[in-house]
Design an enzyme around this catalytic site. Structure first.
Site, PDB file in Angstrom:
ATOM      1  N   GLU A 182       2.000   5.870   8.734  1.00  0.00           N
ATOM      2  CA  GLU A 182       1.485   7.241   8.679  1.00  0.00           C
ATOM      3  C   GLU A 182       0.214   7.448   9.509  1.00  0.00           C
ATOM      4  OE1 GLU A 182       3.176   8.879   4.438  1.00  0.00           O
ATOM      5  OE2 GLU A 182       1.160   8.044   4.443  1.00  0.00           O
ATOM      6  N   GLU A 251      10.367   7.917   3.611  1.00  0.00           N
ATOM      7  CA  GLU A 251       9.783   8.222   2.300  1.00  0.00           C
ATOM      8  C   GLU A 251      10.217   9.610   1.845  1.00  0.00           C
ATOM      9  OE1 GLU A 251       5.612   7.643   1.711  1.00  0.00           O
ATOM     10  OE2 GLU A 251       5.574   5.678   2.716  1.00  0.00           O
TER      11      GLU A 251
END
Length: 839
Positions: A182, A251
């Protein structure tokens, strides 16, 4: 490479594959991952090995497989494996190799997210604290000291996996690896150095020659051949940065994390199923649930700050390893439906059209293969869609899946799966488990207030906490003596400013006041009324952390602790005294920590005098027998304040049952329709965020277990209790408009026989049977599981029919139709609601 070298390499590879499982080639094209040259539709779920125990892993993995997963995804937690530079820990719940092999033994694949930054609401984002102290280091940027350490640890993990032959290219289960995590969400402040760092990370990872693809999540500029992937509640609109890369979702957040002082997040399964179906509808072929089993933040591993000890995450398998229904079951049905479409999905790209506002049809058709997805994105109105000459009813915010472009196998808003009500049952008192009525089983030691250790040190000015403690403890004492001759008995104010996360102030050995931050504001700015005496006054400030920051640009240097100013205000003569630059004495941690009191075997425990209650800074110890049976165990800490608990020397984490969620952020009902956010369907407002704390069964002996508590703010240990978690009720509510079970779809379409909706119940454990039916109504029943009641019409046959079909069996199925129950109210839509008990 020379010809003889090529031959030697081929012989070496063939030798590896001959001694392991069949080697697999893993690659990708624009549609999907390719395993041995074949495109695959893959369903994945996250399970973090240190958030459960090795004894739990096989059951968690099998339940994941039973739920329709193909892949288990996990991070690798650097600070767990290398707590001291060069000293490694791969034992117990840190045994990564054992975990990967357990996944392989179940016949599933592994996605290994090495990072080594993980976020994960994990302490310091998974980085070990010693990394912070390397001269010249800057985290997650083009910095040579950081890159050297990152490469060393990443290579260490890759080499370990290779030595155990765990990559698919060696016959193992690992089909994917991840580098970084991320970074694209927060890379702006790093500028050009961030861009060059990402390019370096990609090059470094691919140079390790794992034989499987690497991914970067939330990294739109991930360089080839790295696959950039999506994280979020919805990823149907995501597009990879190259038309040569597949659309992957690493995710899909099944819920959200719990904060101390926060309400409990819940994400409806209808919304999750909608998001998943939309992703596959629009070209996705790899989807991962974060989390599929959340687990527990044992020890001091929770990050945040203020992340709770429970990491349940509202996942399909709960913190204790029990499947959460109907979430687990509905997603299992969804996975079956998607797999019925797999051959069509992997054969071609979708053709997408819109038959109306917020309506979408996607068709995968090639040769004799055809699958279709019909979506209604409206969040408040149902719709009728015409497709291939037929009409299909689509509830708001739902997707219907047609594996043959004709018959609907599943609609994401229609749940066929049973639901469950779980409960904790308090264990009856035994000879050595009476934690309630008697204090005879408790002993205690007082933790000194202020400086009590020989390794204390003095320094002019206030120090930042993390640089001082290196996170060896949550606690740092700041101590100062001030001589005030003219202010005896005066009521003054002590002003303290801190980066967080909480604070206790003592004046002359007595608690004067406390303050704490929260998940939204960790810093403190507090005025504490105090009473001073003539002459010497001792000010002892205890600063504490509640998990270190794990996310954000430059999060590693955000800091904690009392950085000032610290000011005495309101003195008799009107003066204000700034104490910030004076000579303070510091102590890292507690004396009881250094003495090893958490083991319960060290120290001079007092069991003779009266047990102190509701007093700060007390260590408590008692013995107990394990609760009977095999159900998961928890301790209810109601009656305690804040602290940490150990069972047989192993930390079950921080407890904080007095930290309650605010009122006004929860709703009585949760409408799954419309975009989900982490605050949309919260529960438990006005109540403690967490009272129950998981104790793994494998940590317990039948008798003679030792429970140690460090109580920081004051509580009564005789009020805590042990409980076991079990399924109290099994429920289902199926309407006559529901689709038949997914597993009946093939037989239905091939035979031409029309099969109607079916209500199915199955006890959660193999040795259980349905012993009673608490409620059964066919007609217009109302309410929810545990609180069903009869509507305006109800068949008088329902109870007897369901009892006959179900009692004495571990599972049962009942057709939901007037053929089964008669018609108690003609012309009215009807349903069957049942609540059963398994014993």
């Amino acid at each position: 490479m020379r010809r003889n070298q090529i031959v030697l390499v081929l012989v070496w590879v063939m030798g590896i594959c001959a001694t392991t499982l069949l080697c697999a080639t893993v690659d990708y094209d624009h549609r999907a991952l390719l395993i041995d040259g074949k495109r695959r539709v893959l369903i994945s779920g996250s399970i973090h090995y240190p958030r459960s125990t090795p004894e739990m892993w096989p059951d968690l993995i099998q339940k994941s497989k039973d739920g329709g997963l193909d892949v288990i995804e996990t991070y690798v937690f650097w600070n767990q494996h290398e707590p001291v530079r060069g000293q490694y820990n791969f034992e117990g719940k840190n045994d990564l190799v054992r975990f990967v092999k357990a996944v392989a033994a179940a016949g599933l694949y592994v996605h290994l997210r090495i990072g080594p930054y993980v976020c994960a609401e994990w302490n310091y984002g998974g980085f070990p604290l010693w990394l912070h102290f390397i001269p010249g280091i800057k985290f997650r940027t083009d910095n040579e000291p950081f890159k050297a350490e990152m490469k060393r640890f990443t290579a260490k993990i890759v080499d370990m996996m290779k030595q155990e032959k765990l990559y698919a290219s060696q016959g193992g289960p690992i089909i994917l690896s991840q580098i970084e995590n991320e970074y694209g969400n927060i890379d702006g402040p790093y500028g050009a150095a961030g861009k060059s760092y990402i390019n370096w990370a990609a090059s470094m990872a691919t140079s390790l020659d794992t034989g499987v693809p690497w991914v970067m999540c939330q990294q739109a500029d991930a360089p080839d051949p790295i696959i950039n992937t999506c994280n979020g509640f919805y990823c149907d609109q995501f597009t990879p940065n190259s038309n040569k890369k597949p659309k992957m979702w690493t995710e899909n957040w099944t819920g959200w994390f719990l904060l101390f002082g926060g309400a409990t997040p819940r994400r409806p399964v209808e919304d999750i199923a909608f998001a998943v179906a939309r992703f596959f509808q629009r070209g996705g072929t790899f989807q991962n649930y974060y989390m599929y089993h959340g687990g527990t933040n044992f020890d001091r591993t929770s990050g945040g700050p203020f992340i709770a000890t429970s990491y349940d995450y509202d996942a399909p398998i709960d913190e204790y390893g029990i499947i959460r229904q109907p979430k687990w079951g509905h997603l299992k049905d969804l996975h079956k439906a998607i797999k019925l479409c797999e051959e069509a999905l992997i054969a071609t790209d979708p053709t997408i059209s819109s038959p109306g506002p917020k309506l979408e049809v996607a068709v995968y058709k090639t040769g004799d293969k055809c699958a279709a997805f019909l979506a209604n994105d409206n969040d408040n109105s149902d719709a009728t869609v015409k497709f291939n000459g037929n009409s299909y009813q689509l509830p708001a915010w739902s997707v219907s899946i047609l594996p043959d472009c004709k018959n609907v196998v599943l609609n994401t808003a229609k749940i066929n799966s049973a639901s469950m009500i779980s409960s904790f049952t308090t264990e009856s008192s035994k000879a050595d488990t009476s934690l309630e009525a008697s204090t005879s089983g408790w002993s205690w030691i007082s933790e000194p207030v202020g400086i009590s250790k020989a390794d204390s040190f003095a320094k002019i000015g206030l120090v930042e906490q993390i640089n001082t403690t290196a996170d060896r403890s949550d606690y740092l004492w700041y101590s100062l003596s001030v001589d005030l001759q003219d202010d005896a008995g005066s009521q003054a104010v002590l002003h303290v400013e801190s980066l967080g996360h909480a604070l206790h102030a003592f004046i002359n050995g007595k608690l004067a006041g406390s303050s704490q931050g929260n998940g939204n504001k960790r810093a403190l700015d507090v005025d504490i009324p105090i009473t001073l005496v003539a002459g010497k006054n001792t000010i002892d400030l205890l600063s504490l952390t509640v998990g270190l920051q794990n996310y954000g640009s430059f999060f590693d240097i955000w800091g904690a602790g009392i950085t000032g100013p610290v000011i005495l205000k309101g003195l008799k003569n009107g003066n204000t005294v700034d104490l910030s630059s004076q000579k303070w004495t510091y102590q890292v941690g507690l004396k009881g920590e250094d003495l090893g009191l958490s083991s319960g075997s060290s120290g001079q425990w007092n069991s003779q005098s009266t047990l102190p209650k509701n007093q700060p800074f007390i260590w408590y110890k008692t013995n107990f027998a394990a609760p009977s049976g095999s159900n998961p165990v928890a301790i209810d800490f109601t009656g305690m304040g804040k602290g940490e608990a150990w069972v047989n020397g192993q930390s079950i984490g921080r407890y904080w049952p007095t930290n309650a969620a605010p009122n006004g952020v929860c709703s009585d009902s949760c409408n799954y329709r419309g975009p989900y956010t982490s605050t949309k369907c919260q529960t438990n407002c006005g109540k403690p965020s967490q009272t129950l704390y998981h104790v793994p069964r494998s940590w317990l002996k039948p008798d003679g277990n030792i429970l140690v508590l460090f109580e920081e703010s004051g509580g009564d240990p005789t009020k805590i209790s042990f409980g076991t978690k079990q399924v109290a009720s099994l429920c289902a509510h199926i309407s006559d408009s529901h689709l038949p079970p997914v597993e009946m779809w093939n037989s239905d379409t091939k035979s031409g026989k029309k099969v109607g909706p079916v209500l199915s119940l199955k006890c959660p454990h193999q040795d259980q049977v349905i012993s009673s039916i608490k409620f059964a109504s066919y007609g217009t029943p109302l309410g929810t599981c545990g609180d069903y009641y009869h509507g305006r019409c109800s068949s008088n046959k329902a109870m007897s029919i369901v009892q006959k079909a179900c009692i004495g069996s571990s599972s049962c199925s009942v057709g939901v139709s007037t053929d089964t129950f008669g018609d108690p109210c003609k012309g009215v839509a009807k349903s069957l609601a049942v609540e059963a008990i398994c014993t």
